[in-house]
Design a protein around this motif. Structure first.
Motif, PDB file in Angstrom:
ATOM      1  N   PHE A 131       5.547 -10.724  20.410  1.00  0.00           N
ATOM      2  CA  PHE A 131       5.430  -9.592  21.333  1.00  0.00           C
ATOM      3  C   PHE A 131       5.302  -8.260  20.609  1.00  0.00           C
ATOM      4  N   PHE A 132       5.383  -8.293  19.299  1.00  0.00           N
ATOM      5  CA  PHE A 132       5.353  -7.045  18.531  1.00  0.00           C
ATOM      6  C   PHE A 132       4.024  -6.325  18.785  1.00  0.00           C
ATOM      7  N   PRO A 133       4.070  -5.001  19.043  1.00  0.00           N
ATOM      8  CA  PRO A 133       2.816  -4.298  19.317  1.00  0.00           C
ATOM      9  C   PRO A 133       1.943  -4.153  18.078  1.00  0.00           C
ATOM     10  N   THR A 134       0.650  -4.029  18.301  1.00  0.00           N
ATOM     11  CA  THR A 134      -0.294  -3.731  17.219  1.00  0.00           C
ATOM     12  C   THR A 134      -1.058  -2.480  17.634  1.00  0.00           C
ATOM     13  N   LEU A 135      -1.152  -1.528  16.726  1.00  0.00           N
ATOM     14  CA  LEU A 135      -1.876  -0.286  17.019  1.00  0.00           C
ATOM     15  C   LEU A 135      -3.112  -0.233  16.136  1.00  0.00           C
ATOM     16  N   GLU A 136      -4.196   0.276  16.679  1.00  0.00           N
ATOM     17  CA  GLU A 136      -5.440   0.370  15.896  1.00  0.00           C
ATOM     18  C   GLU A 136      -5.860   1.829  15.842  1.00  0.00           C
ATOM     19  N   THR A 137      -6.286   2.264  14.655  1.00  0.00           N
ATOM     20  CA  THR A 137      -6.865   3.596  14.518  1.00  0.00           C
ATOM     21  C   THR A 137      -8.271   3.395  13.945  1.00  0.00           C
ATOM     22  N   LYS A 138      -8.920   4.509  13.610  1.00  0.00           N
ATOM     23  CA  LYS A 138     -10.287   4.395  13.093  1.00  0.00           C
ATOM     24  C   LYS A 138     -10.352   3.493  11.853  1.00  0.00           C
ATOM     25  N   ARG A 139      -9.399   3.693  10.910  1.00  0.00           N
ATOM     26  CA  ARG A 139      -9.470   2.938   9.646  1.00  0.00           C
ATOM     27  C   ARG A 139      -8.327   1.958   9.449  1.00  0.00           C
ATOM     28  N   LEU A 140      -7.319   2.040  10.294  1.00  0.00           N
ATOM     29  CA  LEU A 140      -6.072   1.313  10.015  1.00  0.00           C
ATOM     30  C   LEU A 140      -5.662   0.411  11.159  1.00  0.00           C
ATOM     31  N   LYS A 141      -4.861  -0.573  10.784  1.00  0.00           N
ATOM     32  CA  LYS A 141      -4.146  -1.346  11.805  1.00  0.00           C
ATOM     33  C   LYS A 141      -2.654  -1.192  11.491  1.00  0.00           C
ATOM     34  N   LEU A 142      -1.857  -1.012  12.538  1.00  0.00           N
ATOM     35  CA  LEU A 142      -0.407  -0.988  12.373  1.00  0.00           C
ATOM     36  C   LEU A 142       0.093  -2.255  13.067  1.00  0.00           C
ATOM     37  N   ARG A 143       0.631  -3.146  12.277  1.00  0.00           N
ATOM     38  CA  ARG A 143       1.040  -4.454  12.801  1.00  0.00           C
ATOM     39  C   ARG A 143       2.436  -4.780  12.306  1.00  0.00           C
ATOM     40  N   GLN A 144       2.980  -5.881  12.796  1.00  0.00           N
ATOM     41  CA  GLN A 144       4.311  -6.250  12.309  1.00  0.00           C
ATOM     42  C   GLN A 144       4.216  -6.746  10.854  1.00  0.00           C
ATOM     43  N   PHE A 145       5.295  -6.496  10.109  1.00  0.00           N
ATOM     44  CA  PHE A 145       5.380  -7.083   8.772  1.00  0.00           C
ATOM     45  C   PHE A 145       5.500  -8.591   8.909  1.00  0.00           C
ATOM     46  N   GLU A 146       4.874  -9.307   7.962  1.00  0.00           N
ATOM     47  CA  GLU A 146       4.979 -10.762   7.933  1.00  0.00           C
ATOM     48  C   GLU A 146       5.575 -11.160   6.584  1.00  0.00           C
ATOM     49  N   LEU A 147       6.199 -12.333   6.546  1.00  0.00           N
ATOM     50  CA  LEU A 147       6.826 -12.748   5.277  1.00  0.00           C
ATOM     51  C   LEU A 147       5.796 -12.850   4.155  1.00  0.00           C
ATOM     52  N   SER A 148       4.563 -13.134   4.517  1.00  0.00           N
ATOM     53  CA  SER A 148       3.505 -13.225   3.497  1.00  0.00           C
ATOM     54  C   SER A 148       3.176 -11.859   2.875  1.00  0.00           C
ATOM     55  N   ASP A 149       3.705 -10.762   3.451  1.00  0.00           N
ATOM     56  CA  ASP A 149       3.486  -9.419   2.873  1.00  0.00           C
ATOM     57  C   ASP A 149       4.420  -9.139   1.699  1.00  0.00           C
ATOM     58  N   LYS A 150       5.372 -10.037   1.415  1.00  0.00           N
ATOM     59  CA  LYS A 150       6.478  -9.653   0.527  1.00  0.00           C
ATOM     60  C   LYS A 150       6.009  -9.258  -0.885  1.00  0.00           C
ATOM     61  N   LYS A 151       5.038  -9.971  -1.450  1.00  0.00           N
ATOM     62  CA  LYS A 151       4.612  -9.670  -2.810  1.00  0.00           C
ATOM     63  C   LYS A 151       3.921  -8.302  -2.855  1.00  0.00           C
ATOM     64  N   ARG A 152       3.029  -8.118  -1.921  1.00  0.00           N
ATOM     65  CA  ARG A 152       2.285  -6.859  -1.847  1.00  0.00           C
ATOM     66  C   ARG A 152       3.236  -5.691  -1.526  1.00  0.00           C
ATOM     67  N   LEU A 153       4.207  -5.958  -0.645  1.00  0.00           N
ATOM     68  CA  LEU A 153       5.168  -4.912  -0.284  1.00  0.00           C
ATOM     69  C   LEU A 153       5.918  -4.448  -1.531  1.00  0.00           C
TER      70      LEU A 153
END
Ligand SMILES: CC(C)(COP(=O)(O)OP(=O)(O)OC[C@H]1O[C@@H](n2cnc3c(N)ncnc32)[C@H](O)[C@@H]1OP(=O)(O)O)[C@@H](O)C(=O)NCCC(=O)NCCS
Length: 188
Positions: free
Chosen positions: A6-28
């Protein structure tokens, strides 16, 4: 792993704002592990591997509690994580507080301003908040510019508010009210 469907996702011209996922951990960890980011926030430096996992897992709990929506900011066409943009919500006062950081390699491209505008929009239109506040340490010029560019007004300076990285720091506080937001950003 999807933490909350249910987490919201926001879209802008160049970006997406989405929920963090566990697969983001290395990059984070790669982008958060920076003294420059620690200087403007309460993010620890050095940023250890386990902080990334704890942080991502805490996002699920915080979202569920209704008190914080913390978005991963990604460059939309590559799903490349470049930072974080959050809004904590005081349900009693019906107000939000935004906080953000962007990986140093991506500074100065207008990404934070773009993401902050969309979170302001989310706060006022989706969450129906009456007021959104933000603060930064006094020496943080980039943050003050972001907050002014999204239409927030200076509310005041608190002297000696936090001990931070071995220094007693003043903080600068900004606010925007729904009524003023409606006048400013009707067309975004
Ligand atoms: C604050 C921060 C998120 C801004 O990110 P950003 O994506 O570079 O911001 P933008 O590109 O939207 O820039 C906004 C304005 O700040 C200016 N700016 C960006 N980096 C700057 C810097 N290091 N010094 C001075 N101004 C800077 C930009 O030029 C722009 O102003 P302009 O439109 O007048 O040219 C980023 O500097 C950061 O992550 N800092 C460390 C963490 C932090 O301080 N977080 C905020 C806690 S309140």
């Amino acid at each position: 792993m999807i933490l909350n469907s249910f987490f919201p996702t926001l879209e802008t011209k160049r970006l997406k704002l989405r929920q963090f996922e566990l697969s983001d951990k290395k990059r984070l960890r790669e982008i958060a592990n920076s003294r420059e980011i620690a200087e403007g926030t309460f993010i620890p430096y050095p940023y250890k591997d386990e902080f990334a996992v704890d942080f991502i897992e805490s996002q699920f709990r915080d979202y569920k509690s209704g008190n914080l929506v913390n978005f991963a900011v990604v460059i939309d066409n590559q799903d490349l994580l470049i930072g974080s943009m959050g809004i904590s919500i005081d349900n009693k006062l019906n107000e939000g507080e935004i906080g953000f950081w962007i990986g140093v390699d991506y500074w100065g491209n207008g990404y934070c301003t773009e993401a902050a505008r969309s979170v302001l929009h989310y706060g006022f239109t989706e969450r129906k908040l009456d007021k959104i506040i933000a603060f930064h340490f006094k020496d943080n010029i980039a943050s003050s510019k972001v907050l002014q560019k999204i239409g927030m007004e200076l509310e005041g300076i608190k002297r000696n508010e936090f001990w931070h990285m071995g220094e007693l720091k003043d903080t600068v506080h900004y606010v925007i009210y729904k009524t003023d937001y409606d006048k400013l950003w009707q067309n975004i």
